[in-house]
Design an enzyme around this catalytic site. Structure first.
Site, mmCIF file in Angstrom:
data_model
loop_
_atom_site.group_PDB
_atom_site.id
_atom_site.type_symbol
_atom_site.label_atom_id
_atom_site.label_comp_id
_atom_site.label_asym_id
_atom_site.label_seq_id
_atom_site.Cartn_x
_atom_site.Cartn_y
_atom_site.Cartn_z
ATOM 1 N N HIS A 169 9.524 -1.223 8.971
ATOM 2 C CA HIS A 169 8.565 -2.290 9.186
ATOM 3 C C HIS A 169 8.560 -3.133 8.188
ATOM 4 O O HIS A 169 8.846 -4.261 8.276
ATOM 5 C CB HIS A 169 7.140 -1.614 9.531
ATOM 6 N N ASP A 170 8.196 -2.683 6.977
ATOM 7 C CA ASP A 170 8.098 -3.484 5.685
ATOM 8 C C ASP A 170 9.055 -3.830 5.094
ATOM 9 O O ASP A 170 9.125 -5.234 4.788
ATOM 10 C CB ASP A 170 7.380 -2.565 4.412
ATOM 11 N N THR A 186 2.788 -6.537 2.785
ATOM 12 C CA THR A 186 3.142 -5.293 3.780
ATOM 13 C C THR A 186 1.885 -4.147 3.802
ATOM 14 O O THR A 186 2.247 -2.963 3.914
ATOM 15 C CB THR A 186 4.438 -4.741 3.049
ATOM 16 N N ASP A 206 6.931 0.954 2.626
ATOM 17 C CA ASP A 206 6.682 0.047 1.474
ATOM 18 C C ASP A 206 7.529 0.209 0.243
ATOM 19 O O ASP A 206 8.226 -0.656 -0.144
ATOM 20 C CB ASP A 206 5.187 0.149 0.931
ATOM 21 N N ASN A 212 -2.146 2.798 3.563
ATOM 22 C CA ASN A 212 -1.623 4.029 3.809
ATOM 23 C C ASN A 212 -1.982 5.269 3.361
ATOM 24 O O ASN A 212 -2.401 6.326 3.824
ATOM 25 C CB ASN A 212 -0.044 3.958 3.514
ATOM 26 N N ASP A 251 0.939 -1.307 0.068
ATOM 27 C CA ASP A 251 0.001 0.130 -0.169
ATOM 28 C C ASP A 251 1.004 1.057 0.100
ATOM 29 O O ASP A 251 0.716 2.076 0.858
ATOM 30 C CB ASP A 251 -0.953 -0.058 1.274
ATOM 31 N N PHE A 293 -1.452 -0.880 12.554
ATOM 32 C CA PHE A 293 -2.211 -0.200 11.462
ATOM 33 C C PHE A 293 -2.693 -1.331 10.427
ATOM 34 O O PHE A 293 -3.928 -1.258 10.060
ATOM 35 C CB PHE A 293 -1.276 0.633 10.673
ATOM 36 N N ASN A 294 -2.012 -2.203 9.980
ATOM 37 C CA ASN A 294 -2.393 -3.070 8.818
ATOM 38 C C ASN A 294 -3.533 -4.090 9.264
ATOM 39 O O ASN A 294 -4.554 -4.539 8.630
ATOM 40 C CB ASN A 294 -1.227 -4.077 8.321
HETATM 41 C C1 BDR Z 1 2.521 -0.630 8.808
HETATM 42 O O1 BDR Z 1 1.538 0.183 8.493
HETATM 43 C C2 BDR Z 1 1.862 0.972 7.352
HETATM 44 O O2 BDR Z 1 1.735 2.242 7.874
HETATM 45 C C3 BDR Z 1 3.520 0.663 7.134
HETATM 46 O O3 BDR Z 1 3.367 0.893 5.783
HETATM 47 C C4 BDR Z 1 3.584 -0.776 7.595
HETATM 48 O O4 BDR Z 1 2.876 -1.561 6.412
HETATM 49 C C5 BDR Z 1 3.159 -0.556 10.027
HETATM 50 O O5 BDR Z 1 2.312 -0.667 10.968
HETATM 51 CA CA CA Z 2 2.686 -1.091 4.355
#
Ligand code: BDR
Ligand code: CA
Length: 310
Positions: free
Chosen positions: A240-241, A126, A16, A40, A11, A168-169
């Site tokens: 993260h990703d 991701t 990413d 996102n 996203d 978030f995801n």
């Molecule tokens: C995840 O949420 C998104 O904001 C980032 O791209 C990552 O995939 C982190 O919590």
């Molecule tokens: Ca992401």
């Protein structure tokens, strides 16, 4: 060496974009496609960003990039412009010319690609899991055909990054996460428990400055650094990703344990929380390999070396 066949679901999003750079520059993967979802940023913006990044990298045009879901399965979209900027890339690549491909639907592409490569394919997810959940709803049998599914999402022993308890995801589309978690797919969960330990700092930025990707990384992460400083007092960007890509590249970077994990979908306070049954109180068979620790220095070295082309 035979390359690992992968499919990325993104996203795009600052991290990413960094994950796409790591995946492509590592030269360890045969990338069969990139599917895009809203997360996102909107689907249109994420699709634009993904194509921009891939065209800026000057990659072989044969990597298909497919539009997927415009919104989560049952909920309204929730974008994260505070961290990723208005355009999702912190303003980086604003002048990059881009041509958008027409073709195809991400969900059908996922199904077809998995069926064409039985037990060979690693999925690197991701983003919110909407595309994969829709593919599983359409063809549940694909779960048995996937070799490995590496998911950036969730947090099992810490606090959330979008609500006090949710990552978030997971929070954006918990119904999709539930379908994926219970599908029988072989899943490795790369959650905030480990991604928070993999942080790019000012020293890394300075070290990358002379490299091909230096100015992109500096510009794309500027807002991310500022938000992190405000929230935690530390100027950094959690990778993260990219860590999900790192785990697909080198599984020995993390410690994993098999647990039964579920996702909350019906709570005012806790939607999107990943609930991990550490003591097997429910007596259910483990469904997920949860990453519990990471050798963050080793991962950051791998990330830096790859971006510097060393
Ligand atoms: C995840 O949420 C998104 O904001 C980032 O791209 C990552 O995939 C982190 O919590
Ligand atoms: Ca992401």
């Amino acid at each position: 060496m035979t390359k690992k066949k992968i499919l990325l679901d993104v996203d795009t999003g600052v991290d990413d974009a960094l994950a796409l750079i790591l995946a492509t520059q590592s030269r360890a993967f045969h990338i069969l496609g990139i599917t895009v979802t809203s997360g996102n940023v909107s689907l249109d913006q994420a699709f634009l960003n993904t194509n921009k990044v891939i065209q800026w990298l000057n990659l072989d045009k044969s990597i298909p990039i497919l539009r997927g879901s415009e919104k989560p399965l049952r909920r309204h979209p929730l974008y994260e412009h505070r961290v990723h900027g208005n355009d999702g890339l912190g303003g980086a690549l604003a002048d990059q010319p881009v041509q958008l491909p027409d073709g195809g639907d991400a969900v059908d592409f996922l199904i077809q690609t998995i069926e064409e490569h039985p037990r060979e394919l690693t999925l690197i997810m991701t983003a919110p899991l909407t595309n994969l959940a829709r593919a599983l709803m359409k063809k549940p049998g694909i779960a048995a055909l996937v070799k490995e599914t590496v998911i950036m999402g969730g947090v099992v022993q810490g606090y959330g990054n979008i609500t006090p308890v949710a990552e978030f995801n997971m929070y954006v589309d918990p119904e999709a996460a539930k379908i994926v978690f219970h599908s029988g797919l072989p899943i490795t969960l790369v959650g905030l428990d480990v991604t928070r330990k993999a942080r790019l700092n000012e020293k890394h930025l300075a070290d990358l400055d002379d490299s091909r990707f230096g100015s992109f990384v500096r510009q794309a992460t500027a807002q991310y650094f500022a938000v992190s400083e405000k929230r935690t007092g530390v100027r950094a960007c959690a990778l993260h990703d990219p860590l999900a890509v790192g785990v697909a590249l080198d599984p020995s970077l993390v410690e994993k344990r098999a647990y039964y994990v579920d996702v909350e979908t019906n709570s005012d306070l806790c939607d999107g929380q990943t609930v991990c049954d550490f003591q097997n109180r429910w007596g259910k068979a483990p469904n997920i390999q949860v990453c519990t620790d990471v050798q963050s220095e080793r991962f950051l070295n791998l990330f830096m070396k790859t971006l510097k082309g060393e």
